[in-house]
Design a protein around this motif. Structure first.
Motif, PDB file in Angstrom:
ATOM      1  N   ALA A  30       0.841  -1.202   0.000  1.00 52.16           N
ATOM      2  CA  ALA A  30       0.000   0.000   0.000  1.00 52.16           C
ATOM      3  C   ALA A  30       0.877   1.252   0.000  1.00 52.16           C
ATOM      4  CB  ALA A  30      -0.935  -0.004   1.203  1.00 52.16           C
ATOM      5  N   PHE A  31       1.958   1.244   0.780  1.00 53.06           N
ATOM      6  CA  PHE A  31       2.902   2.360   0.766  1.00 53.06           C
ATOM      7  C   PHE A  31       3.470   2.531  -0.638  1.00 53.06           C
ATOM      8  CE2 PHE A  31       7.096   4.219   0.956  1.00 53.06           C
ATOM      9  CZ  PHE A  31       6.923   5.301   1.802  1.00 53.06           C
ATOM     10  N   ASN A  32       3.906   1.432  -1.226  1.00 48.50           N
ATOM     11  CA  ASN A  32       4.458   1.474  -2.583  1.00 48.50           C
ATOM     12  C   ASN A  32       3.440   2.028  -3.570  1.00 48.50           C
ATOM     13  OD1 ASN A  32       6.518   0.492  -4.703  1.00 48.50           O
ATOM     14  ND2 ASN A  32       4.606  -0.474  -5.337  1.00 48.50           N
ATOM     15  N   ASP A  33       2.228   1.537  -3.504  1.00 51.87           N
ATOM     16  CA  ASP A  33       1.195   1.985  -4.438  1.00 51.87           C
ATOM     17  C   ASP A  33       0.931   3.483  -4.311  1.00 51.87           C
ATOM     18  OD1 ASP A  33       0.986  -0.621  -5.294  1.00 51.87           O
ATOM     19  OD2 ASP A  33      -0.902  -1.028  -4.240  1.00 51.87           O
ATOM     20  N   THR A  34       1.076   4.003  -3.118  1.00 49.34           N
ATOM     21  CA  THR A  34       0.817   5.419  -2.888  1.00 49.34           C
ATOM     22  C   THR A  34       1.977   6.308  -3.313  1.00 49.34           C
ATOM     23  OG1 THR A  34      -0.612   4.868  -1.019  1.00 49.34           O
ATOM     24  CG2 THR A  34       0.187   7.126  -1.129  1.00 49.34           C
ATOM     25  N   PHE A  35       3.218   5.852  -3.063  1.00 49.19           N
ATOM     26  CA  PHE A  35       4.354   6.759  -3.202  1.00 49.19           C
ATOM     27  C   PHE A  35       5.371   6.396  -4.279  1.00 49.19           C
ATOM     28  CE2 PHE A  35       2.902   7.316   1.206  1.00 49.19           C
ATOM     29  CZ  PHE A  35       2.616   8.668   1.176  1.00 49.19           C
ATOM     30  N   ALA A  36       5.280   5.256  -4.918  1.00 53.69           N
ATOM     31  CA  ALA A  36       6.308   4.851  -5.889  1.00 53.69           C
ATOM     32  C   ALA A  36       6.316   5.732  -7.136  1.00 53.69           C
ATOM     33  CB  ALA A  36       6.129   3.389  -6.287  1.00 53.69           C
ATOM     34  N   GLN A  37       5.177   6.216  -7.517  1.00 51.64           N
ATOM     35  CA  GLN A  37       5.092   7.110  -8.675  1.00 51.64           C
ATOM     36  C   GLN A  37       5.228   8.544  -8.186  1.00 51.64           C
ATOM     37  OE1 GLN A  37       5.016   5.634 -11.678  1.00 51.64           O
ATOM     38  NE2 GLN A  37       5.025   3.715 -10.534  1.00 51.64           N
ATOM     39  N   ALA A  38       5.043   9.483  -9.027  1.00 52.52           N
ATOM     40  CA  ALA A  38       5.141  10.889  -8.643  1.00 52.52           C
ATOM     41  C   ALA A  38       4.223  11.174  -7.458  1.00 52.52           C
ATOM     42  CB  ALA A  38       4.767  11.780  -9.823  1.00 52.52           C
ATOM     43  N   VAL A  39       4.746  11.898  -6.487  1.00 57.86           N
ATOM     44  CA  VAL A  39       4.000  12.211  -5.274  1.00 57.86           C
ATOM     45  C   VAL A  39       3.272  13.536  -5.470  1.00 57.86           C
ATOM     46  CG1 VAL A  39       4.191  12.654  -2.801  1.00 57.86           C
ATOM     47  CG2 VAL A  39       5.694  10.967  -3.888  1.00 57.86           C
ATOM     48  N   THR A  40       1.965  13.488  -5.270  1.00 59.83           N
ATOM     49  CA  THR A  40       1.149  14.694  -5.387  1.00 59.83           C
ATOM     50  C   THR A  40       1.305  15.530  -4.113  1.00 59.83           C
ATOM     51  OG1 THR A  40      -0.817  13.723  -4.378  1.00 59.83           O
ATOM     52  CG2 THR A  40      -0.551  13.430  -6.772  1.00 59.83           C
ATOM     53  N   PRO A  41       0.942  16.790  -4.168  1.00 55.69           N
ATOM     54  CA  PRO A  41       1.002  17.614  -2.946  1.00 55.69           C
ATOM     55  C   PRO A  41       0.164  17.038  -1.802  1.00 55.69           C
ATOM     56  CG  PRO A  41       0.772  19.023  -4.865  1.00 55.69           C
ATOM     57  CD  PRO A  41       0.612  17.607  -5.350  1.00 55.69           C
ATOM     58  N   GLU A  42      -0.962  16.445  -2.137  1.00 58.49           N
ATOM     59  CA  GLU A  42      -1.801  15.840  -1.108  1.00 58.49           C
ATOM     60  C   GLU A  42      -1.095  14.650  -0.458  1.00 58.49           C
ATOM     61  OE1 GLU A  42      -2.967  16.271  -4.347  1.00 58.49           O
ATOM     62  OE2 GLU A  42      -4.000  18.145  -3.890  1.00 58.49           O
ATOM     63  N   GLN A  43      -0.432  13.833  -1.289  1.00 61.64           N
ATOM     64  CA  GLN A  43       0.305  12.689  -0.754  1.00 61.64           C
ATOM     65  C   GLN A  43       1.510  13.158   0.053  1.00 61.64           C
ATOM     66  OE1 GLN A  43       0.943  10.969  -4.608  1.00 61.64           O
ATOM     67  NE2 GLN A  43      -0.309   9.175  -4.103  1.00 61.64           N
ATOM     68  N   ALA A  44       2.163  14.198  -0.403  1.00 60.17           N
ATOM     69  CA  ALA A  44       3.351  14.706   0.279  1.00 60.17           C
ATOM     70  C   ALA A  44       3.037  15.101   1.715  1.00 60.17           C
ATOM     71  CB  ALA A  44       3.931  15.888  -0.491  1.00 60.17           C
ATOM     72  N   ALA A  45       1.843  15.628   1.929  1.00 62.05           N
ATOM     73  CA  ALA A  45       1.452  16.040   3.279  1.00 62.05           C
ATOM     74  C   ALA A  45       1.424  14.859   4.247  1.00 62.05           C
ATOM     75  CB  ALA A  45       0.091  16.735   3.239  1.00 62.05           C
ATOM     76  N   GLY A  46       1.124  13.678   3.745  1.00 59.75           N
ATOM     77  CA  GLY A  46       1.050  12.506   4.608  1.00 59.75           C
ATOM     78  C   GLY A  46       2.254  11.591   4.517  1.00 59.75           C
ATOM     79  N   PHE A  47       3.296  12.020   3.799  1.00 58.73           N
ATOM     80  CA  PHE A  47       4.441  11.143   3.567  1.00 58.73           C
ATOM     81  C   PHE A  47       5.150  10.746   4.855  1.00 58.73           C
ATOM     82  CE2 PHE A  47       8.938  10.362   2.684  1.00 58.73           C
ATOM     83  CZ  PHE A  47       8.819   9.289   1.810  1.00 58.73           C
ATOM     84  N   ASP A  48       5.456  11.720   5.700  1.00 61.69           N
ATOM     85  CA  ASP A  48       6.199  11.416   6.929  1.00 61.69           C
ATOM     86  C   ASP A  48       5.436  10.440   7.818  1.00 61.69           C
ATOM     87  OD1 ASP A  48       8.393  12.955   6.239  1.00 61.69           O
ATOM     88  OD2 ASP A  48       7.679  14.746   7.298  1.00 61.69           O
ATOM     89  N   ALA A  49       4.143  10.648   7.949  1.00 60.90           N
ATOM     90  CA  ALA A  49       3.337   9.740   8.775  1.00 60.90           C
ATOM     91  C   ALA A  49       3.280   8.340   8.156  1.00 60.90           C
ATOM     92  CB  ALA A  49       1.923  10.297   8.954  1.00 60.90           C
ATOM     93  N   ALA A  50       3.138   8.282   6.834  1.00 59.37           N
ATOM     94  CA  ALA A  50       3.095   6.983   6.156  1.00 59.37           C
ATOM     95  C   ALA A  50       4.433   6.263   6.274  1.00 59.37           C
ATOM     96  CB  ALA A  50       2.715   7.166   4.679  1.00 59.37           C
ATOM     97  N   LEU A  51       5.526   7.000   6.168  1.00 61.14           N
ATOM     98  CA  LEU A  51       6.856   6.401   6.296  1.00 61.14           C
ATOM     99  C   LEU A  51       7.083   5.897   7.725  1.00 61.14           C
ATOM    100  CD1 LEU A  51       9.407   5.777   4.661  1.00 61.14           C
ATOM    101  CD2 LEU A  51      10.329   7.968   5.468  1.00 61.14           C
ATOM    102  N   ALA A  52       6.629   6.655   8.702  1.00 58.70           N
ATOM    103  CA  ALA A  52       6.751   6.220  10.093  1.00 58.70           C
ATOM    104  C   ALA A  52       5.953   4.944  10.328  1.00 58.70           C
ATOM    105  CB  ALA A  52       6.289   7.327  11.038  1.00 58.70           C
ATOM    106  N   GLN A  53       4.751   4.894   9.773  1.00 58.81           N
ATOM    107  CA  GLN A  53       3.930   3.687   9.898  1.00 58.81           C
ATOM    108  C   GLN A  53       4.594   2.507   9.202  1.00 58.81           C
ATOM    109  OE1 GLN A  53       1.071   3.123  11.714  1.00 58.81           O
ATOM    110  NE2 GLN A  53       1.474   1.013  11.131  1.00 58.81           N
ATOM    111  N   LEU A  54       5.182   2.752   8.048  1.00 59.32           N
ATOM    112  CA  LEU A  54       5.898   1.689   7.349  1.00 59.32           C
ATOM    113  C   LEU A  54       7.077   1.192   8.190  1.00 59.32           C
ATOM    114  CD1 LEU A  54       6.351  -0.077   4.841  1.00 59.32           C
ATOM    115  CD2 LEU A  54       7.800   1.770   3.947  1.00 59.32           C
ATOM    116  N   GLY A  55       7.757   2.105   8.860  1.00 59.56           N
ATOM    117  CA  GLY A  55       8.853   1.706   9.739  1.00 59.56           C
ATOM    118  C   GLY A  55       8.386   0.752  10.824  1.00 59.56           C
ATOM    119  N   GLU A  56       7.241   1.027  11.416  1.00 60.67           N
ATOM    120  CA  GLU A  56       6.677   0.127  12.432  1.00 60.67           C
ATOM    121  C   GLU A  56       6.315  -1.223  11.823  1.00 60.67           C
ATOM    122  OE1 GLU A  56       3.484   2.071  14.542  1.00 60.67           O
ATOM    123  OE2 GLU A  56       4.721   3.836  14.944  1.00 60.67           O
ATOM    124  N   THR A  57       5.769  -1.185  10.626  1.00 59.98           N
ATOM    125  CA  THR A  57       5.406  -2.422   9.928  1.00 59.98           C
ATOM    126  C   THR A  57       6.647  -3.249   9.624  1.00 59.98           C
ATOM    127  OG1 THR A  57       3.441  -1.396   8.962  1.00 59.98           O
ATOM    128  CG2 THR A  57       4.325  -3.334   7.826  1.00 59.98           C
TER     129      THR A  57
END
Length: 154
Positions: free
Chosen positions: A101-128
């Protein structure tokens, strides 16, 4: 996570080419994760698209190696191995789904909306990933506890 990896490498490293290679791949993934997370950097900007895409590619390669090459080598179809598969595989699949799900969201060009949640998503991925590595370490411990030595080169 890097300390946990060093502990696993010191305990099980050198006993199997398969496990050694997999742990090296894990280490490379963790280094890439730390770079992407900006650990030891003082920048507040989003990593560039190539860095994110490269990390996502390494993540998918690592996940694929586990599911399609390593897991079945580490656990045989004896009673204990089957019990371990029943216990761990659903949890491993859940971590795979989260990483995909992280890959599907961020592997392609990151939109401004996605960029706003990137740090939180990366932190969650770290826990995973931390959860996943602990599960994988159970598989590694199983193979060495049962004195099997998978010598299949990936």
């Amino acid at each position: 996570m890097l300390q946990q990896l060093e502990s696993v490498k010191s305990r099980w490293g050198g006993k199997s080419q398969v496990v050694d290679r997999w742990l090296m791949d894990r280490q490379a993934l963790l280094v890439s994760f730390c770079e992407l997370a900006g650990i030891n950097k003082q920048s507040e900007s989003l990593p560039d698209a190539d860095e994110i895409a490269n990390f996502c590619s390494a993540l998918l390669d690592y996940l694929s190696a586990g599911h399609f090459e390593v897991f079945d080598i580490l656990v045989e179809d004896d009673d204990e191995g089957l019990d371990l598969k029943d216990k761990l595989y659903p949890k491993l699949t859940k971590t795979t789904d989260a990483a995909l799900a992280f890959n599907d969201t961020f592997a392609q060009a990151v939109t401004p909306e996605q960029a706003a949640g990137f740090d939180a998503a990366l932190a969650q991925l770290g826990e995973t990933l931390e959860e996943r590595f602990a599960l994988e370490d159970e598989l590694i411990a199983h193979v060495h506890t049962n004195k099997r030595d998978p010598e299949v080169t990936l």
